[in-house]
Motif scaffolding. Structure first.
Motif, PDB file in Angstrom:
ATOM      1  N   THR A   3      33.011   3.125  26.605  1.00 59.89           N
ATOM      2  CA  THR A   3      33.335   4.138  25.606  1.00 59.89           C
ATOM      3  C   THR A   3      34.658   4.777  25.994  1.00 59.89           C
ATOM      4  O   THR A   3      34.830   5.227  27.131  1.00 59.89           O
ATOM      5  CB  THR A   3      32.240   5.228  25.559  1.00 59.89           C
ATOM      6  N   VAL A   4      35.580   4.803  25.046  1.00 64.87           N
ATOM      7  CA  VAL A   4      36.885   5.421  25.283  1.00 64.87           C
ATOM      8  C   VAL A   4      37.024   6.566  24.298  1.00 64.87           C
ATOM      9  O   VAL A   4      36.789   6.415  23.102  1.00 64.87           O
ATOM     10  CB  VAL A   4      38.035   4.403  25.075  1.00 64.87           C
ATOM     11  N   SER A   5      37.373   7.731  24.804  1.00 66.74           N
ATOM     12  CA  SER A   5      37.596   8.888  23.940  1.00 66.74           C
ATOM     13  C   SER A   5      38.800   9.649  24.459  1.00 66.74           C
ATOM     14  O   SER A   5      39.224   9.464  25.596  1.00 66.74           O
ATOM     15  CB  SER A   5      36.349   9.778  23.900  1.00 66.74           C
ATOM     16  N   GLY A   6      39.355  10.501  23.617  1.00 66.41           N
ATOM     17  CA  GLY A   6      40.538  11.233  24.047  1.00 66.41           C
ATOM     18  C   GLY A   6      40.784  12.472  23.218  1.00 66.41           C
ATOM     19  O   GLY A   6      40.148  12.712  22.199  1.00 66.41           O
ATOM     20  N   LEU A   7      41.753  13.235  23.688  1.00 63.81           N
ATOM     21  CA  LEU A   7      42.139  14.476  23.027  1.00 63.81           C
ATOM     22  C   LEU A   7      43.655  14.604  23.137  1.00 63.81           C
ATOM     23  O   LEU A   7      44.238  14.363  24.203  1.00 63.81           O
ATOM     24  CB  LEU A   7      41.469  15.679  23.716  1.00 63.81           C
ATOM     25  N   GLU A  13      44.380  14.099  26.956  1.00 67.32           N
ATOM     26  CA  GLU A  13      43.268  13.710  27.826  1.00 67.32           C
ATOM     27  C   GLU A  13      42.730  12.370  27.359  1.00 67.32           C
ATOM     28  O   GLU A  13      42.566  12.140  26.169  1.00 67.32           O
ATOM     29  CB  GLU A  13      42.132  14.735  27.760  1.00 67.32           C
ATOM     30  N   LEU A  14      42.453  11.494  28.309  1.00 62.07           N
ATOM     31  CA  LEU A  14      41.869  10.195  28.011  1.00 62.07           C
ATOM     32  C   LEU A  14      40.628  10.032  28.891  1.00 62.07           C
ATOM     33  O   LEU A  14      40.686  10.254  30.100  1.00 62.07           O
ATOM     34  CB  LEU A  14      42.870   9.068  28.299  1.00 62.07           C
ATOM     35  N   SER A  15      39.514   9.673  28.265  1.00 61.52           N
ATOM     36  CA  SER A  15      38.257   9.537  28.991  1.00 61.52           C
ATOM     37  C   SER A  15      37.681   8.151  28.740  1.00 61.52           C
ATOM     38  O   SER A  15      37.665   7.674  27.611  1.00 61.52           O
ATOM     39  CB  SER A  15      37.269  10.604  28.507  1.00 61.52           C
ATOM     40  N   MET A  16      37.228   7.520  29.822  1.00 60.39           N
ATOM     41  CA  MET A  16      36.579   6.213  29.709  1.00 60.39           C
ATOM     42  C   MET A  16      35.235   6.291  30.432  1.00 60.39           C
ATOM     43  O   MET A  16      35.165   6.736  31.569  1.00 60.39           O
ATOM     44  CB  MET A  16      37.448   5.122  30.325  1.00 60.39           C
ATOM     45  N   GLU A  17      34.183   5.855  29.752  1.00 67.26           N
ATOM     46  CA  GLU A  17      32.849   5.833  30.348  1.00 67.26           C
ATOM     47  C   GLU A  17      32.311   4.417  30.255  1.00 67.26           C
ATOM     48  O   GLU A  17      32.394   3.785  29.208  1.00 67.26           O
ATOM     49  CB  GLU A  17      31.917   6.777  29.602  1.00 67.26           C
TER      50      GLU A  17
END
Length: 107
Positions: free
Chosen positions: A66-70, A97-101
């Motif tokens: 899962t990739v999400s960002g702001l 911001e970049l988030s990877m789960e």
């Protein structure tokens, strides 16, 4: 010898028979308990194998990542009151911001 002399031969035979029967009952109960444990383990193994077979293949990265960002952008525009000065505008990146789960294990 001492127990034999004190109780007599018929009583001694009864005690030996009782001890042997007690040991046999204990061994039978122990074997039954181990059989139940093995059956329970086999049932649990079958359940886990069913769950594993229903899961998607491990190589399917799209289902596991899962990739999400702001991103926040600040923008401004200034207009002069008199025409002596030019209008100004500005845009700047305030936050990124970049988030990877990754799903490592479904259990």
């Amino acid at each position: 010898m001492w127990l034999h002399q004190r109780l007599g031969e018929p009583d001694m035979k009864k005690i030996i028979v009782i001890i042997i029967l007690s040991i046999l009952i204990f061994v039978a109960k122990l074997a039954q308990a181990e059989t139940l444990s093995i059956n329970q383990l086999q049932a649990k193994l079958a359940e886990l194998e069913t769950k594993i077979s229903q899961q998607p293949p491990a190589g399917n990265l799209i289902n596991k990542l899962t990739v999400s960002g702001l991103m926040e952008v600040e923008a401004s525009h200034t207009q002069a009151f008199d025409n002596a000065e030019d209008d100004t505008s500005d845009a700047s990146l305030a936050t990124f911001e970049l988030s990877m789960e990754a799903l490592v294990n479904a259990n």
